[in-house]
Design an enzyme around this catalytic site. Structure first.
Site, mmCIF file in Angstrom:
data_model
loop_
_atom_site.group_PDB
_atom_site.id
_atom_site.type_symbol
_atom_site.label_atom_id
_atom_site.label_comp_id
_atom_site.label_asym_id
_atom_site.label_seq_id
_atom_site.Cartn_x
_atom_site.Cartn_y
_atom_site.Cartn_z
ATOM 1 N N CYS A 33 -1.881 3.091 -6.371
ATOM 2 C CA CYS A 33 -0.514 3.727 -6.553
ATOM 3 C C CYS A 33 -0.493 5.126 -6.655
ATOM 4 O O CYS A 33 -0.855 5.888 -7.463
ATOM 5 C CB CYS A 33 -0.004 3.248 -8.011
ATOM 6 S SG CYS A 33 1.463 3.942 -8.505
ATOM 7 N N CYS A 36 0.912 6.821 -9.774
ATOM 8 C CA CYS A 36 0.081 6.754 -10.810
ATOM 9 C C CYS A 36 -0.921 7.812 -10.821
ATOM 10 O O CYS A 36 -1.271 8.520 -12.016
ATOM 11 C CB CYS A 36 -0.460 5.428 -10.734
ATOM 12 S SG CYS A 36 0.564 4.113 -10.898
#
Length: 109
Positions: A33, A36
């Protein structure tokens, strides 16, 4: 990582987050991600700046039971736990100012 910034797993979540006396912001993240990855340094800076907060990172791919228990579906998901349990959740890579505003609101109410 410092003592206020740490990784949690399915088997350490209860002891490190639910039993903590300090409010804990859990970032449910995944290695794949991008947002993230961008959020991680902001959260680390936040934990370093606030003596009354700890930050935990929980990789959803490695800890599916915990992610499922809290209904994590989008990455990143931020969950604030206080002595009362799960306080609130937000999905998305918040900016530093958004994080500060959100936490100030949640921790003063």
């Amino acid at each position: 990582m410092s003592e206020r910034i740490f990784e949690v797993a399915d088997d350490t979540f209860e002891a490190r987050v639910l039993d903590a006396v300090t409010p804990t912001l859990v970032a449910f993240v995944a290695s794949w991600c991008g947002p993230c990855t961008e959020l991680r340094p902001r959260l680390s800076a936040l934990a370093s700046a606030r003596d009354t907060l700890q930050v935990a990172f929980c990789d959803v791919d490695l800890n599916a039971a915990t992610a499922r228990k809290y209904g994590v579906r989008g990455m990143p998901t931020l969950a604030l736990f206080t002595d009362a349990g799960l306080d609130t959740m937000r999905v998305g890579a918040l900016s530093s100012s958004q994080l500060e505003t959100w936490l100030d609101h949640q921790l003063t109410n």
